[in-house]
Design an enzyme around this catalytic site. Structure first.
Site, PDB file in Angstrom:
ATOM      1  N   HIS A  44      44.307  -0.818  -2.487  1.00  0.00           N
ATOM      2  CA  HIS A  44      43.741   0.500  -2.203  1.00  0.00           C
ATOM      3  C   HIS A  44      43.931   1.395  -3.432  1.00  0.00           C
ATOM      4  O   HIS A  44      44.646   1.024  -4.361  1.00  0.00           O
ATOM      5  CB  HIS A  44      44.438   1.138  -0.994  1.00  0.00           C
ATOM      6  CG  HIS A  44      45.872   1.421  -1.269  1.00  0.00           C
ATOM      7  ND1 HIS A  44      46.874   0.488  -1.080  1.00  0.00           N
ATOM      8  CD2 HIS A  44      46.499   2.521  -1.781  1.00  0.00           C
ATOM      9  CE1 HIS A  44      48.034   1.005  -1.440  1.00  0.00           C
ATOM     10  NE2 HIS A  44      47.844   2.241  -1.885  1.00  0.00           N
ATOM     11  N   HIS A 131      44.398   3.750  -9.534  1.00  0.00           N
ATOM     12  CA  HIS A 131      44.704   2.348  -9.822  1.00  0.00           C
ATOM     13  C   HIS A 131      44.901   1.587  -8.512  1.00  0.00           C
ATOM     14  O   HIS A 131      45.064   2.191  -7.449  1.00  0.00           O
ATOM     15  CB  HIS A 131      45.975   2.237 -10.673  1.00  0.00           C
ATOM     16  CG  HIS A 131      47.194   2.709  -9.967  1.00  0.00           C
ATOM     17  ND1 HIS A 131      47.525   4.050  -9.872  1.00  0.00           N
ATOM     18  CD2 HIS A 131      48.164   2.029  -9.288  1.00  0.00           C
ATOM     19  CE1 HIS A 131      48.634   4.171  -9.178  1.00  0.00           C
ATOM     20  NE2 HIS A 131      49.044   2.958  -8.801  1.00  0.00           N
TER      21      HIS A 131
END
Length: 189
Positions: A44, A131
């Site tokens: 995620h 990220h």
């Protein structure tokens, strides 16, 4: 309230990109000895780490506000860029896949972040660095070797996906995968 659980808001990764990243991990796991690797279902992009929730009312207020944000924010495309690390370059704390620059993602994160503060959460003030965490804690005596190839590894494949949801996740430290989506907000703006 769920004080033993931690919560966070995140953009989920599309199934094809989860598989793509997982395949990369499987091919490179031996080359990069980290202590723990993230399960592909847990990939995620964190928008805001909330920690523990103080009360059911705080969680209800948050859900209501994030629902309003999602209603007014349009879906947008994101693409994978490359691999990088947090921590010391020779013994990194985190190995992660990057996301190419997106003003839409930054705008969404700012709105979510400020809403979380308004609802009463204390958030980390570090600059947003989108990220996808792949692994944690370097465990080799041999220093990690960061190459320019890693920085741009996914760009040739044009790994693009639609960001069209925000998930409210609850963390279960005793499970794999350990993140449970307890609320899903579709972007509809």
């Amino acid at each position: 309230m769920d004080r033993q659980f931690h919560y966070f808001l995140a953009v989920p990764i599309a199934k094809d990109q989860k598989s793509y990243l997982h395949n990369w991990v499987v091919q490179h796991k031996e080359q990069y000895p980290f202590k723990s690797w993230v399960h592909q279902d847990d990939y995620h992009i964190t928008l805001a780490f909330l920690g523990a929730v103080a009360s059911p009312q705080q969680l209800a207020n948050l859900k209501n506000q994030v629902s309003h944000i999602a209603q007014s924010h349009s879906p947008f495309e994101l693409s994978l860029s490359g691999i990088d690390v947090f921590g010391k370059k020779e013994s990194p704390r985190i190995l992660w896949a990057g996301i190419n620059e997106s003003s839409y993602l930054h705008s969404l994160q700012r709105r979510v972040f400020h809403t979380c503060i308004e609802v009463g959460f204390s958030l980390d003030k570090k600059p947003f660095n989108p990220h996808i965490t792949l692994a944690r804690r370097w465990k080799s005596e041999v220093p990690f070797q960061y190459t320019n190839e890693l920085r741009h590894i996914f760009e040739a494949d044009k790994q693009t996906f639609l960001a069209d949801k925000i998930h409210l996740y609850k963390t279960h430290l005793d499970r794999i995968p350990k993140y449970e989506a307890v609320e899903i907000f579709s972007l509809k703006g």
